[in-house]
Scaffold this active site. Structure first.
Site, short mmCIF file in Angstrom:
data_model
loop_
_atom_site.label_atom_id
_atom_site.label_comp_id
_atom_site.label_asym_id
_atom_site.label_seq_id
_atom_site.Cartn_x
_atom_site.Cartn_y
_atom_site.Cartn_z
N CYS A 172 40.39 39.48 -63.53
CA CYS A 172 39.49 39.54 -64.70
C CYS A 172 39.74 38.28 -65.54
O CYS A 172 40.31 37.31 -65.04
CB CYS A 172 39.67 40.83 -65.50
SG CYS A 172 41.30 41.04 -66.25
N ASN A 194 43.63 39.14 -67.65
CA ASN A 194 44.68 39.85 -66.88
C ASN A 194 45.56 40.71 -67.78
O ASN A 194 46.77 40.87 -67.53
CB ASN A 194 45.54 38.87 -66.05
CG ASN A 194 46.48 39.54 -65.05
OD1 ASN A 194 47.57 39.05 -64.79
ND2 ASN A 194 46.09 40.66 -64.49
N CYS A 240 43.67 43.64 -69.56
CA CYS A 240 42.94 44.91 -69.72
C CYS A 240 42.45 45.48 -68.39
O CYS A 240 42.96 46.50 -67.92
CB CYS A 240 41.75 44.73 -70.66
SG CYS A 240 42.23 44.28 -72.34
N SER A 264 41.97 44.01 -64.97
CA SER A 264 42.61 43.82 -63.66
C SER A 264 43.99 44.50 -63.55
O SER A 264 44.34 44.95 -62.45
CB SER A 264 42.67 42.34 -63.25
OG SER A 264 43.34 41.56 -64.18
#
Ligand code: 4NP
Length: 144
Positions: A7, A10, A12, A14
């Site tokens: 995401c 990294n 929230c 992923s």
């Protein structure tokens, strides 16, 4: 099978995707290794966002030991599949792809829809957990 979840921050989405996919793969008896990374460098070295840690803990998954890292070119060599959360992550990762083989490894986790960024909305963490969980279950069906 080695899968990298990606995401923006990294912290929230992923990390949730890493924790959920590893949990589901373990439950299914699959020898899969899951990792996650971000395309932005603001939070490198930090634990996931406390709201993601809580959303996962509420469902019995511990993601608190994960450490934020940046997506890197060698990830194309180290992973079989690179699953991104939204179209901006897709563009960011594809921009680093070196060839058609790299590009072929990159897919949206949800296929034709996106996992929205919950960073600015506390109420979105539980729904985002559910979206990611549904996506991970589909991936397991397709690839196991
Ligand atoms: P993520 O959410 O991409 O799901 O980890 C975000 C976290 C942090 C930021 C943006 C998105 N940020 O701008 O710091």
């Amino acid at each position: 099978m080695k899968i990298l979840m990606v995401c923006l921050g990294n912290i929230c989405r992923s990390p949730l995707a890493e924790g959920i996919m590893q949990h589901l793969a373990n439950e299914a008896g699959l020898d899969w290794q899951i990792d996650s990374a971000g395309t932005g460098d603001w939070h490198i070295g930090r634990a996931p966002d406390r709201r993601s840690i809580k959303a996962a803990a509420d469902q019995g998954i511990d993601i608190s030991k994960q450490v934020c890292r940046l997506f890197r070119e060698s990830d194309f060599d180290d992973f079989d599949l690179i699953l991104v959360m939204d179209k901006s992550n897709l563009a960011n990762v594809l921009a680093l792809a070196r060839n058609i083989e790299d590009r072929g490894k990159v897919k949206l986790l949800l296929g034709d829809s996106i996992v929205p960024d919950p960073y600015y909305n506390d109420t979105q963490f539980a729904p985002v957990f559910k979206l990611i969980e549904a996506g991970c279950k589909k991936i397991i069906k397709v690839y196991s």
